[in-house]
Design an enzyme around this catalytic site. Structure first.
Site, PDB file in Angstrom:
ATOM      1  CB  ALA A 499      -0.862  -0.021   1.183  1.00 34.34           C
ATOM      2  CB  CYS A 971      -2.423  -2.784  -2.288  1.00 36.70           C
ATOM      3  SG  CYS A 971      -2.113  -2.051  -3.977  1.00 36.70           S
ATOM      4  CB  CYS A 972      -1.937  -6.541   2.309  1.00 39.43           C
ATOM      5  SG  CYS A 972      -0.260  -7.188   1.820  1.00 39.43           S
ATOM      6  CE  LYS A 973       2.162  -4.531   8.081  1.00 36.76           C
ATOM      7  NZ  LYS A 973       2.368  -4.926   9.659  1.00 36.76           N
TER       8      LYS A 973
END
Length: 1054
Positions: A499, A971-973
């Protein structure tokens, strides 16, 4: 045990060179965890399986330890320098303490190899090496009989290359075993194959890869194959060694590690696996075999006993297997995943025509190949690919460079404001000082990025590093290429990236969405110190300054071309030059047709020392207007135009006159050109004939050279334009001064944070656009959509709305929204450098994508002529982890709900535009399955439902994006763990819904991609460990289909 004391004493007194190892150690006996006495220093000598303990080097041996039926316990922390010998007989343990860690490790190795078991391992290893040497012996002996000149020529490797298609893997094969022999009759084997390579030039055995573990069968069909990429140095003379192991404890090695390591020793006993048998074959034998298959005998390490056979089958992607799947589904039914073979080739990522331009963007690709059964019992093959991109660093460096230039230009414009009253002057000095500090930070960051070498991506472990904060996290292309028996080949791309967020800046006070709103509210309340301008006005001021910097040199250049055409007496060239000059000048004049310029001129005038206002005779409106006065900047110009008043009092109508003079000057130039061309066409007309429009210019037209008649008019135009530029620049710079002064230093820190987030978002967008453009070059419907409507870019977010991730989501939402102001332009590459070129300024960037000439010719005329292509980014987020559970039960999910609702409206707006401008036959071929309008309504209902962890929102948004020819992002972290779960689920869902994946194989295919596919390789690249960073408690909170298979997750740094 019998022994001769005299012989032992004599052996202990032998010279130092006779011992395997000797040195000082502190020694004592240990019972349980307690030492019987304090460790005492002893001189230790090791010979074979005997360890002599002596008070000093020259004394008699006080004790002899026989190193049989014992094992070594070595402490693994960095500071401990001790080891313990434990005995099966139950006698007290022997504690040994070395002087240093290296000394401790060397003693541990020496003692571990001293007993008979270690000796047996050495013997087995030597036997295997002897077998390999025997296999190579014939070729080595043949070399002895060659003339020396030929031997020298063979020193340069001249091996037989494998015939292959360009950019295809050099070699791919699958493996299966039959009739394996277990150590005990009742034992069910759990086997895997380790693949090693013997390079013909070096005769060194190198571990290359491993298959997956197949449980509970003596006839394992290995579902993991082997692939050698195009650049791998493999020849027909290369030998492949296949070693079969039986895994006794699968939990010790759930995910095999197919890495290239020296194969100098057997797996350790604590790996929980034992050697069954091995075999070797030449690559040439496999390639040249009639059936393209080899059946080899597996033998024990001494080469005597047969323990089964192994089949090696040559495989080529794109060639479907004969027959149906029925003959192997029964064997494969109990196995955990479908065929996978791995490589690092770029095959399939691009066609040979667009390979050079894509190779400039994609690096270090990893490839996996699967085969799954369809619902009608046919095989389909799937190539899964993952590649990092050079754009991860290229785009941020280009952006930072533009930021530096823009900020230097702004600082100079502030300095060029001229003399100001003390209050404003102090404000300007403070602003410039802060801006210089920020500029220095950008320069330092660019310098550090310039030093970066090595990998083209930023790992998840580096997301908090200051020098890399502009770089996107873990940016990769994830592609699935499906080859079905009855359907057309299909490609499905997803860009995976962490992200976009300012991790180094932190999220203590939230992310950009909250910080910008709070800052704007506070800035309104600081008007007593400076003039408040809304964000729209400051954005307009930046646009005006950008237009000035862009148009002024263009107009000057076209004016020079006009004079050049006049000097050459070329009518056609004169017409074209005048047309371009007129168009650019009209744009220039239009740029200043704004009330903001007038009000800013008045504000600047009041900031001058000792200003005097002159009230106009008739007020124009209630808002203060006007412009400042620049005394005698261009006296000759003022005299010539006689249009700019010159007095010490402010006259708000002065700006109108200055601005109008540019248009009047252009009209004079146009009239003169028309007259010259008319005289050129009608040579019989008297030279003194008047033209009313030209008479106002008060220039005699009594013949003479064209250049001489146009030159004074062009100079007047340039002077008028220069006067407008000077006043407008100063007024807009004064507006920006207010913006900066009202929020120091917060405004600069917010600008920095926004630049960081935007840089990460833009790098991913550029990558996605380039990949999509290359994929759709032969799709005329997509190309028409691209220049008629624009490109949909859909982001799938997996962030929670709890704690720090809520701040990340706020950053991400603003960064993706800012991408709306980015335009793309496709140009023909003039060199071998295909990397994109970025131009523009903050809030208005143009990305020029370069294509080779052959590819550029495939584009529609509108795109070839430089039409700017719009982007429509949308973000849908659904948190799926345990933190989202906390947010839903004890926190707040309003942020996620608002983001999803806002972006649903943007998506509907794009769909409306699409249906208005595009014919219905431009939708993809699988459009008939679901109606887009129905999907949008379903998405709307799911967003309104506010259901917990409603992942159907993401599935619907992704489906709509694909049907609208959009670019998909997940997206993730850190784009590592949750992203991997989502991407693999999406791939298997596509196979089920679009390519008839057998329903009984859905979960098995999902587990296979997660256990053996590209995403576990992504985890390894990021954290040097093949474990998804989940634990059992976390996974209990995950939706069912987002949980990885058993054994692929555990403790890992993220």
């Amino acid at each position: 045990m019998r022994f001769n004391a005299k012989d032992l004493a004599l052996l202990a007194r032998r010279p130092s060179g006779c011992f395997d190892k000797e040195g000082k150690l502190k020694i004592c006996r240990v019972v349980g965890d307690e030492k019987l006495i304090e460790p005492r220093e002893r001189w230790c000598r090791l010979k074979g399986n005997l360890l002599f303990l002596m008070k000093n080097k020259s004394s008699e041996a006080s004790e002899v330890v026989i190193l049989e039926r014992c094992w070594i316990v070595e402490f693994r922390n960095k500071t401990d320098v001790s080891i313990v010998l434990k005995f099966q007989s139950g006698e007290p343990d022997l504690y040994l303490e070395a002087a240093s860690k290296p000394d401790c490790e060397s003693w541990a190795v020496a003692l571990g190899e001293a007993n008979s078991e270690g000796l047996q391992n050495k013997i087995q290893q030597l036997r295997r090496l002897i077998m390999e040497i025997k296999e190579e012996r014939s070729s080595d002996e043949a070399r002895q009989f060659l003339p020396s000149s030929q031997v020298d020529s063979l020193g340069e490797p001249q091996f037989t290359s494998i015939q292959r298609i360009a950019n295809e893997p050099k070699l791919e094969f699958s493996l299966a075993c039959k009739d394996l022999v277990a150590a005990t009759r009742d034992r069910k084997l759990n086997t895997f194959i380790q693949v090693s390579v013997v390079h013909p030039a070096e005769h060194i055995l190198t571990r290359y890869s491993s298959t997956e573990i197949v449980e509970g069968t003596r006839d394992p069909l290995f579902l993991t194959g082997v692939t050698f990429p195009p650049e791998y140095p493999i020849y027909e003379e290369t030998k492949i060694k296949l070693t079969v192991y039986d895994v006794k404890d699968k939990s010790q090695d759930t995910v095999p590690h197919p890495v290239s390591l020296p194969d100098h020793k057997d797996p350790r006993a604590d790996d929980g696996r034992s050697f069954l048998g091995c075999t070797t074959f030449r690559v040439g034998d496999l390639v040249k075999s009639k059936e393209q298959q080899l059946t080899l005998t597996l033998r024990t390490s001494d080469g005597g006993k047969t323990v089964g056979t192994i089949e090696v089958n040559l495989v080529k992607m794109g060639e479907l297997e004969d027959g149906e799947t029925d003959h192997i589904t029964t064997d494969a039914q109990d196995q955990k995943c479908a065929l996978v073979r791995e490589c690092t080739a770029s095959e399939g990522i691009s066609g040979k025509d667009n390979l050079p331009s894509l190779n400039a963007v994609l690096k270090n690709p990893i490839c996996k190949l699967y085969r799954f059964p369809t619902s009608d019992n046919k095989w389909m093959r799937i190539r899964e690919q993952m590649a990092e991109t050079t754009l991860s660093f290229h785009v941020p460096k280009e952006l930072i460079n533009l930021h530096i230039k823009e900020d230097m230009r702004r600082n100079q414009e502030l300095k060029d404001l001229g003399e100001l009253a003390p209050h404003w002057d102090n404000m300007r000095k403070s602003v410039i000082a802060h801006c210089d500090q920020m500029l220095s930070m950008y320069q330092d960051t660019l310098a550090e990025l310039g030093k970066h070498t090595g990998s083209s991506f930023k790992s998840s472990c580096s997301k908090g590093e200051k020098t890399l904060e502009f770089i996107p996290i873990n940016l990769h292309l994830q592609r699935m290429h499906v080859h079905s028996p009855r359907l057309k080949d299909a490609l499905y791309d997803v860009i995976t990236v962490g992200a976009p967020a300012a991790h180094y800046q932190g999220f203590k006070n939230g992310g950009l969405r909250k910080l910008l709103s709070k800052f704007e509210a506070e800035r309104r309340n600081t008007g007593y110190q400076c003039i408040y301008y809304s964000p729209e006005n400051t954005a307009k001021a930046k646009e005006v300054l950008s237009n000035i910097n862009h148009l002024q040199p263009l107009i000057s250049s076209h004016a020079d071309l006009l004079l050049n055409s006049a000097s050459q007496h070329s009518p056609d060239s004169l017409k074209n030059s005048l047309k371009m000059l007129s168009e650019k000048t009209e744009l220039f004049v239009h740029a200043f047709k704004d009330q903001l310029v007038r009000s800013a001129l008045l504000a600047l005038y009041t900031a001058r020392p000792g200003c005097v206002l002159k009230k106009p005779a008739v007020p124009r409106n209630s808002e203060e207007e006007g412009g400042d006065l620049q005394h005698q900047d261009h006296p000759s110009q003022i005299k010539r135009q006689d249009s700019i008043p010159h007095h010490s009092e402010y006259d708000e109508e002065e700006w109108d006159r200055v601005w109008a003079n540019v248009g009047k000057s252009l009209n004079c130039v146009i009239a003169m050109v028309d007259r010259l061309l008319e005289k050129d066409n009608i040579s019989n007309v008297k030279e003194g004939e008047n033209d009313p429009s030209a008479a106002d210019c008060k220039v005699l037209h009594t013949g003479g050279d064209w250049y001489e008649q146009l030159y004074p008019l062009v100079i007047t135009l340039k002077d008028c334009m220069g006067e407008v530029v000077t006043r407008a620049k100063q007024s807009m710079a004064f507006v920006l001064l207010q913006e900066l002064a009202c929020g120091l230093p917060q405004c600069l820190m917010l600008t920095l944070r926004r630049d960081i987030v935007f840089s990460q978002a833009l790098a991913g967008l550029v990558c996605g656009f380039i990949i999509k453009l290359h994929t759709g070059l032969h799709d005329q419907g997509f190309l028409q959509q691209l220049h008629t409507v624009g490109l949909l870019v859909q982001y799938e977010g997996l962030l929670s709305t709890y704690s720090e991730e809520a701040g990340m989501l706020e950053d991400m939402a603003v960064g993706i929204s800012d991408l709306q102001k980015v335009m793309f332009k496709v140009i023909e590459a003039k060199s071998e450098d295909f990397l994109p070129i970025i131009t523009g300024r903050r809030e208005h960037y143009v990305i020029e994508v370069q294509l080779p000439a052959k590819m550029f010719e495939l584009l529609p005329q509108e795109i070839k002529e430089g039409k700017l292509l719009r982007m429509y980014p949308v973000l849908f987020n659904v948190g799926i982890n345990e933190q989202q559970t906390l947010a839903e039960r004890f926190g707040d999910t309003t942020l996620q709900e608002n983001i999803n609702q806002e972006n649903l409206e943007l998506l509907k707006e794009y769909y409306k535009l699409f249906t208005e401008k595009m014919p219905p036959d431009c939708l993809p071929h699988f459009q008939e399955q679901n109606d887009l309008k129905g999907l949008l309504e379903n998405l709307h209902q799911n967003i309104q439902a506010k259901k917990r962890k409603n992942v159907e929102i993401m599935w619907l948004a992704a489906t709509i994006c694909r049907k609208l020819n959009g670019v998909r992002f997940t997206c993730c972290k850190s784009a590592k763990d949750r992203t991997s779960m989502s991407v693999t689920l999406e791939q298997c869902s596509i196979l089920r819904d679009e390519h008839q994946l057998h329903k009984d194989f859905f979960i098995r295919a999902l587990d296979c991609m997660r256990r053996e596919g590209c995403r576990i390789e992504n985890v390894l690249k990021n954290v040097k460990c093949r474990k998804y960073a989940f634990n059992m408690i976390q996974l209990m909170a995950f939706p069912k289909y987002y949980r990885p298979p058993e054994g692929t997750y555990g403790k890992a740094d993220t």
